[in-house]
Motif scaffolding. Structure first.
Motif, PDB file in Angstrom:
ATOM      1  N   ASN A  24      82.493  23.962  78.604  1.00  0.00           N
ATOM      2  CA  ASN A  24      82.863  22.861  79.347  1.00  0.00           C
ATOM      3  C   ASN A  24      84.036  22.006  78.489  1.00  0.00           C
ATOM      4  O   ASN A  24      84.184  20.656  78.420  1.00  0.00           O
ATOM      5  CB  ASN A  24      81.853  21.863  79.357  1.00  0.00           C
ATOM      6  CG  ASN A  24      81.046  22.284  80.656  1.00  0.00           C
ATOM      7  OD1 ASN A  24      81.270  22.192  81.780  1.00  0.00           O
ATOM      8  ND2 ASN A  24      80.020  23.229  80.218  1.00  0.00           N
ATOM      9  N   LYS A  25      84.621  22.700  77.291  1.00  0.00           N
ATOM     10  CA  LYS A  25      85.519  22.175  76.577  1.00  0.00           C
ATOM     11  C   LYS A  25      85.375  21.080  75.836  1.00  0.00           C
ATOM     12  O   LYS A  25      85.969  20.082  75.788  1.00  0.00           O
ATOM     13  CB  LYS A  25      87.000  21.978  77.455  1.00  0.00           C
ATOM     14  CG  LYS A  25      87.567  23.457  77.982  1.00  0.00           C
ATOM     15  CD  LYS A  25      88.630  22.943  78.641  1.00  0.00           C
ATOM     16  CE  LYS A  25      89.516  24.283  79.281  1.00  0.00           C
ATOM     17  NZ  LYS A  25      88.700  25.036  80.043  1.00  0.00           N
ATOM     18  N   LEU A  26      83.972  20.884  75.220  1.00  0.00           N
ATOM     19  CA  LEU A  26      83.516  19.918  74.344  1.00  0.00           C
ATOM     20  C   LEU A  26      83.515  20.533  73.089  1.00  0.00           C
ATOM     21  O   LEU A  26      83.694  21.596  72.674  1.00  0.00           O
ATOM     22  CB  LEU A  26      82.158  19.570  74.694  1.00  0.00           C
ATOM     23  CG  LEU A  26      81.715  19.173  76.042  1.00  0.00           C
ATOM     24  CD1 LEU A  26      80.303  18.879  76.390  1.00  0.00           C
ATOM     25  CD2 LEU A  26      82.565  17.743  76.495  1.00  0.00           C
ATOM     26  N   PRO A  27      83.678  19.462  72.029  1.00  0.00           N
ATOM     27  CA  PRO A  27      83.534  19.638  70.715  1.00  0.00           C
ATOM     28  C   PRO A  27      82.605  20.681  70.426  1.00  0.00           C
ATOM     29  O   PRO A  27      81.318  20.647  71.038  1.00  0.00           O
ATOM     30  CB  PRO A  27      83.452  18.451  69.871  1.00  0.00           C
ATOM     31  CG  PRO A  27      84.152  17.717  70.972  1.00  0.00           C
ATOM     32  CD  PRO A  27      83.575  17.822  72.225  1.00  0.00           C
ATOM     33  N   VAL A  28      82.678  21.574  69.261  1.00  0.00           N
ATOM     34  CA  VAL A  28      81.584  22.504  68.735  1.00  0.00           C
ATOM     35  C   VAL A  28      80.588  21.628  68.170  1.00  0.00           C
ATOM     36  O   VAL A  28      80.747  20.723  67.257  1.00  0.00           O
ATOM     37  CB  VAL A  28      82.185  23.487  67.941  1.00  0.00           C
ATOM     38  CG1 VAL A  28      81.082  24.452  67.064  1.00  0.00           C
ATOM     39  CG2 VAL A  28      83.341  24.358  68.439  1.00  0.00           C
ATOM     40  N   PRO A  29      79.089  21.970  68.589  1.00  0.00           N
ATOM     41  CA  PRO A  29      78.151  21.297  67.999  1.00  0.00           C
ATOM     42  C   PRO A  29      77.943  21.410  66.562  1.00  0.00           C
ATOM     43  O   PRO A  29      77.924  22.448  66.191  1.00  0.00           O
ATOM     44  CB  PRO A  29      76.958  21.777  68.801  1.00  0.00           C
ATOM     45  CG  PRO A  29      77.403  22.314  70.045  1.00  0.00           C
ATOM     46  CD  PRO A  29      78.886  22.836  69.638  1.00  0.00           C
ATOM     47  N   LYS A  30      77.801  20.417  65.675  1.00  0.00           N
ATOM     48  CA  LYS A  30      77.535  20.644  64.503  1.00  0.00           C
ATOM     49  C   LYS A  30      76.051  20.137  64.239  1.00  0.00           C
ATOM     50  O   LYS A  30      75.639  19.199  64.395  1.00  0.00           O
ATOM     51  CB  LYS A  30      78.316  19.660  63.687  1.00  0.00           C
ATOM     52  CG  LYS A  30      79.859  20.036  63.748  1.00  0.00           C
ATOM     53  CD  LYS A  30      80.811  19.264  62.858  1.00  0.00           C
ATOM     54  CE  LYS A  30      82.031  19.730  63.109  1.00  0.00           C
ATOM     55  NZ  LYS A  30      83.208  18.808  63.076  1.00  0.00           N
ATOM     56  N   PHE A  31      75.438  20.972  63.605  1.00  0.00           N
ATOM     57  CA  PHE A  31      73.683  20.897  63.257  1.00  0.00           C
ATOM     58  C   PHE A  31      73.712  20.537  61.711  1.00  0.00           C
ATOM     59  O   PHE A  31      74.158  21.141  60.702  1.00  0.00           O
ATOM     60  CB  PHE A  31      73.188  22.165  63.508  1.00  0.00           C
ATOM     61  CG  PHE A  31      72.897  22.529  64.885  1.00  0.00           C
ATOM     62  CD1 PHE A  31      71.982  22.148  65.581  1.00  0.00           C
ATOM     63  CD2 PHE A  31      74.267  22.996  65.548  1.00  0.00           C
ATOM     64  CE1 PHE A  31      71.833  22.625  67.208  1.00  0.00           C
ATOM     65  CE2 PHE A  31      73.942  23.625  66.828  1.00  0.00           C
ATOM     66  CZ  PHE A  31      72.938  23.107  67.691  1.00  0.00           C
ATOM     67  N   SER A  32      73.031  19.313  61.632  1.00  0.00           N
ATOM     68  CA  SER A  32      72.570  18.710  60.110  1.00  0.00           C
ATOM     69  C   SER A  32      70.900  18.764  60.061  1.00  0.00           C
ATOM     70  O   SER A  32      70.313  17.956  60.729  1.00  0.00           O
ATOM     71  CB  SER A  32      73.263  17.580  60.007  1.00  0.00           C
ATOM     72  OG  SER A  32      72.978  16.889  58.769  1.00  0.00           O
ATOM     73  N   SER A  33      70.694  19.604  59.106  1.00  0.00           N
ATOM     74  CA  SER A  33      69.250  19.977  59.035  1.00  0.00           C
ATOM     75  C   SER A  33      68.645  19.464  57.690  1.00  0.00           C
ATOM     76  O   SER A  33      69.264  19.126  56.542  1.00  0.00           O
ATOM     77  CB  SER A  33      68.642  21.178  59.200  1.00  0.00           C
ATOM     78  OG  SER A  33      69.209  21.819  60.172  1.00  0.00           O
ATOM     79  N   SER A  34      67.271  19.070  57.531  1.00  0.00           N
ATOM     80  CA  SER A  34      66.742  18.672  56.234  1.00  0.00           C
ATOM     81  C   SER A  34      65.325  19.177  56.241  1.00  0.00           C
ATOM     82  O   SER A  34      64.845  19.180  57.499  1.00  0.00           O
ATOM     83  CB  SER A  34      66.938  17.223  55.968  1.00  0.00           C
ATOM     84  OG  SER A  34      66.202  16.621  56.940  1.00  0.00           O
ATOM     85  N   MET A  35      64.603  19.222  55.071  1.00  0.00           N
ATOM     86  CA  MET A  35      63.132  19.345  55.228  1.00  0.00           C
ATOM     87  C   MET A  35      62.599  18.099  54.289  1.00  0.00           C
ATOM     88  O   MET A  35      63.357  17.563  53.163  1.00  0.00           O
ATOM     89  CB  MET A  35      62.895  20.578  54.243  1.00  0.00           C
ATOM     90  CG  MET A  35      63.413  21.945  55.047  1.00  0.00           C
ATOM     91  SD  MET A  35      62.269  22.263  56.493  1.00  0.00           S
ATOM     92  CE  MET A  35      60.537  22.415  55.578  1.00  0.00           C
ATOM     93  N   LYS A  36      61.632  17.425  54.728  1.00  0.00           N
ATOM     94  CA  LYS A  36      60.746  16.739  54.173  1.00  0.00           C
ATOM     95  C   LYS A  36      59.401  16.734  54.255  1.00  0.00           C
ATOM     96  O   LYS A  36      58.855  16.727  55.570  1.00  0.00           O
ATOM     97  CB  LYS A  36      61.160  15.153  54.711  1.00  0.00           C
ATOM     98  CG  LYS A  36      60.705  13.969  53.865  1.00  0.00           C
ATOM     99  CD  LYS A  36      61.267  12.526  54.360  1.00  0.00           C
ATOM    100  CE  LYS A  36      60.663  11.477  53.368  1.00  0.00           C
ATOM    101  NZ  LYS A  36      61.390  10.237  53.741  1.00  0.00           N
ATOM    102  N   SER A  37      58.682  16.849  53.148  1.00  0.00           N
ATOM    103  CA  SER A  37      57.237  16.981  53.279  1.00  0.00           C
ATOM    104  C   SER A  37      56.600  18.023  54.223  1.00  0.00           C
ATOM    105  O   SER A  37      55.668  18.178  54.985  1.00  0.00           O
ATOM    106  CB  SER A  37      56.446  15.758  53.775  1.00  0.00           C
ATOM    107  OG  SER A  37      56.752  14.730  52.861  1.00  0.00           O
ATOM    108  N   GLY A  38      57.244  19.300  54.140  1.00  0.00           N
ATOM    109  CA  GLY A  38      57.126  20.431  54.888  1.00  0.00           C
ATOM    110  C   GLY A  38      57.490  20.376  56.368  1.00  0.00           C
ATOM    111  O   GLY A  38      57.213  21.359  57.270  1.00  0.00           O
ATOM    112  N   VAL A  39      58.180  19.251  56.875  1.00  0.00           N
ATOM    113  CA  VAL A  39      58.731  19.302  58.295  1.00  0.00           C
ATOM    114  C   VAL A  39      60.217  19.236  58.300  1.00  0.00           C
ATOM    115  O   VAL A  39      60.662  18.555  57.614  1.00  0.00           O
ATOM    116  CB  VAL A  39      58.263  17.741  58.684  1.00  0.00           C
ATOM    117  CG1 VAL A  39      58.602  17.738  60.238  1.00  0.00           C
ATOM    118  CG2 VAL A  39      56.590  17.755  58.904  1.00  0.00           C
TER     119      VAL A  39
END
Length: 103
Positions: A24-39
């Protein structure tokens, strides 16, 4: 969440989102992840929009958090399409939960 993709032969929610954006010619998704207290937590940015997983699921793996946030983003950008039919069972349930919440 870890077993949600166990035995699943189809595409993952993250891959579906990436392919949808490309098609659909949308920008490429950018994923930003983190871990906190095992979650694990993740958000997805598509252009200037940021999407967060709002389900009550607390993934312990970053990969699972990415799939959950991908579902949140995909649900919005798919604009009411019934994409839940091609999702793995757990993610299908989350999609339907998001549908119910939107009503």
């Amino acid at each position: 969440v870890g077993d949600a993709l166990s035995g699943w032969k189809g595409k993952t929610p993250k891959i579906m989102l990436i392919e949808w954006c490309k098609k659909n010619k949308l920008p490429v998704p950018k994923f930003s992840s983190s871990m906190k207290s095992g979650v694990a937590r993740c958000n997805v940015t598509i252009g200037k929009q940021v999407f967060d997983d709002e389900s009550a699921v607390d993934p312990t793996k970053v990969q699972d958090a990415e799939h959950l946030s991908a579902i949140a983003a995909f649900h919005v950008i798919a604009e009411g399409r019934q994409m839940h039919r091609i999702l793995p069972p757990l993610f299908r349930d989350i999609w339907l939960w998001l549908d119910a919440r939107a009503e």
